[in-house]
Scaffold this motif. Structure first.
Motif, PDB file in Angstrom:
ATOM      1  N   ILE A  46       0.855  -1.191   0.000  1.00 19.33           N
ATOM      2  CA  ILE A  46       0.000   0.000   0.000  1.00 19.33           C
ATOM      3  C   ILE A  46       0.891   1.242   0.000  1.00 19.33           C
ATOM      4  CG2 ILE A  46      -1.747   1.309   1.267  1.00 19.33           C
ATOM      5  CD1 ILE A  46      -2.812  -1.299   2.322  1.00 19.33           C
ATOM      6  N   GLN A  49      -2.989   6.297   0.707  1.00 21.29           N
ATOM      7  CA  GLN A  49      -4.391   6.149   1.086  1.00 21.29           C
ATOM      8  C   GLN A  49      -5.085   7.506   1.008  1.00 21.29           C
ATOM      9  OE1 GLN A  49      -3.521   4.274   5.003  1.00 21.29           O
ATOM     10  NE2 GLN A  49      -4.851   2.620   4.316  1.00 21.29           N
ATOM     11  N   ASN A  64      -7.108   2.791  -1.409  1.00 24.42           N
ATOM     12  CA  ASN A  64      -5.778   2.315  -1.043  1.00 24.42           C
ATOM     13  C   ASN A  64      -5.025   1.963  -2.326  1.00 24.42           C
ATOM     14  OD1 ASN A  64      -6.214   1.836   2.085  1.00 24.42           O
ATOM     15  ND2 ASN A  64      -7.995   0.975   1.046  1.00 24.42           N
ATOM     16  N   TYR A  65      -3.951   2.663  -2.590  1.00 23.50           N
ATOM     17  CA  TYR A  65      -3.203   2.455  -3.829  1.00 23.50           C
ATOM     18  C   TYR A  65      -2.208   1.304  -3.642  1.00 23.50           C
ATOM     19  CZ  TYR A  65      -5.189   6.781  -5.604  1.00 23.50           C
ATOM     20  OH  TYR A  65      -6.058   7.755  -6.041  1.00 23.50           O
ATOM     21  N   LEU A  66      -2.457   0.213  -4.364  1.00 23.37           N
ATOM     22  CA  LEU A  66      -1.632  -0.984  -4.246  1.00 23.37           C
ATOM     23  C   LEU A  66      -0.610  -1.046  -5.370  1.00 23.37           C
ATOM     24  CD1 LEU A  66      -4.305  -3.753  -3.475  1.00 23.37           C
ATOM     25  CD2 LEU A  66      -3.147  -2.225  -1.883  1.00 23.37           C
ATOM     26  N   GLU A  80      -0.294  -0.797 -10.710  1.00 22.66           N
ATOM     27  CA  GLU A  80      -1.000  -0.220  -9.573  1.00 22.66           C
ATOM     28  C   GLU A  80      -2.506  -0.365  -9.755  1.00 22.66           C
ATOM     29  OE1 GLU A  80      -0.159   3.633  -6.757  1.00 22.66           O
ATOM     30  OE2 GLU A  80      -0.369   3.998  -8.895  1.00 22.66           O
ATOM     31  N   VAL A 103      -5.992  -2.040   6.854  1.00 24.58           N
ATOM     32  CA  VAL A 103      -4.835  -1.768   6.006  1.00 24.58           C
ATOM     33  C   VAL A 103      -4.234  -0.423   6.381  1.00 24.58           C
ATOM     34  CG1 VAL A 103      -5.432  -3.190   4.010  1.00 24.58           C
ATOM     35  CG2 VAL A 103      -6.475  -0.946   4.251  1.00 24.58           C
ATOM     36  N   GLU A 105      -0.789   2.413   5.267  1.00 21.51           N
ATOM     37  CA  GLU A 105       0.234   2.772   4.286  1.00 21.51           C
ATOM     38  C   GLU A 105       1.548   2.074   4.622  1.00 21.51           C
ATOM     39  OE1 GLU A 105       2.320   6.898   2.803  1.00 21.51           O
ATOM     40  OE2 GLU A 105       0.151   6.910   3.206  1.00 21.51           O
ATOM     41  N   CYS A 136      -6.867 -10.138   3.229  1.00 25.97           N
ATOM     42  CA  CYS A 136      -5.423  -9.942   3.105  1.00 25.97           C
ATOM     43  C   CYS A 136      -4.666 -10.935   3.978  1.00 25.97           C
ATOM     44  CB  CYS A 136      -5.042  -8.512   3.510  1.00 25.97           C
ATOM     45  SG  CYS A 136      -3.275  -8.153   3.370  1.00 25.97           S
TER      46      CYS A 136
END
Length: 211
Positions: A46, A49, A64-66, A80, A103, A105, A136
Motif C-alpha cells: 500500500i 491512502q 488504497n493504492y496498491l 498499480e 490496512v 500505508e 489480506c
C-alpha cells in the motif's frame, strides 16, 4: 480492596465478552474459497491512502493504492490498482466499519479482491476486498512470516506454496519488492518525534510519527 477486586473482575468480564463478540462477527472463509471467489489476487504494498465520500450512497470510503509485485490470479494492465475499503476520515467527518479489512500505508501482503462498483480513482482499476477482514494475508517482514485473521504461516514461501496447490499455476512477477531490505528497515526503525503531543478523548485525530 474487595471493591477493587470486584471492579477488576467486571472489567475482565467485559473484555472477554467484547473479544468473544468480535470473534463471532467473523466467520472463517477458507483459503480455497477466497482464491476461487476473487477476481484478482496480488502481492502488493500500500503506497498511499485517500479517503473520499461516495456520491451515490454518501458513505466514506478509502482508496488504497496498491503497487503490485506479483499476480496469482487475474490480470492487470498496470502495476498499480486501487483497493476501495469502507470507512475513513474526510475533513472532520469520520466513518468506521467493523468488521472490515485493516490496512495501513506501507503494509505488504497478498490481497484477495473483486471488482468494485465504487470508484476511488477513475485512472486505475478499482477493487473491493473479498471476505472483509480476511481479504489480506499480512506479511511480517521482520520475521519473514505471514498471517490472516485465523491462520499463521511460518514463511512467505509457505503462502506461495499453498496458493500454487489451489491454483495449479505459479505467480507472475509484475514489479519488484525487496522483502529482505524492507524487513531490515523495519527492524532498525527509530522513532525521532511524533505529533500532536496532546489529544482529546473522543475526538478522532491523525497521529504523525517521524522516524
Amino acid at each position: 480492596q474487595p471493591m477493587k477486586n470486584i471492579l477488576l473482575s467486571v472489567m475482565a468480564l467485559m473484555v472477554i465478552s467484547l473479544t468473544s463478540l468480535a470473534q463471532c462477527l467473523i466467520e472463517p472463509v477458507s483459503l480455497e474459497n477466497r482464491v476461487m471467489s476473487s477476481d484478482l489476487i496480488v502481492e502488493a504494498t500500500i503506497m498511499n491512502q485517500v479517503s473520499f465520500i461516495d456520491d451515490n450512497d454518501q458513505h466514506i470510503y478509502t482508496a488504497n493504492y496498491l503497487k503490485i509485485s506479483k499476480i496469482f490470479k487475474g490480470s492487470s494492465n498496470s502495476e498499480e490498482v486501487v483497493l476501495v475499503s469502507p470507512g475513513g476520515l474526510v475533513g472532520m467527518n469520520g466513518e468506521t466499519v467493523h468488521p472490515s479489512i485493516h490496512v495501513e500505508e506501507g503494509m505488504t501482503g497478498i490481497f484477495f479482491l473483486y471488482n468494485s462498483n465504487i470508484t476511488g480513482d477513475n485512472s486505475l482499476k478499482n477493487y473491493k476486498p473479498f471476505s472483509g477482514p480476511q481479504a489480506c494475508i499480512y506479511y511480517d517482514l521482520a520475521r519473514g512470516s505471514a498471517n490472516d485473521a485465523f491462520t499463521s504461516y511460518p514463511s512467505i514461501d509457505n503462502v506461495y506454496g499453498k496458493l500454487f496447490e489451489i491454483l495449479g499455476s505459479n505467480f507472475r512477477t509484475i514489479g519488484k519488492i525487496d522483502l529482505q531490505n524492507k524487513a531490515n528497515n523495519k527492524v532498525n526503525t527509530e522513532i525521532i518525534d511524533y505529533y500532536p503531543k496532546t489529544v482529546h478523548a473522543g475526538v478522532r485525530m491523525k497521529l504523525t510519527i517521524v522516524g
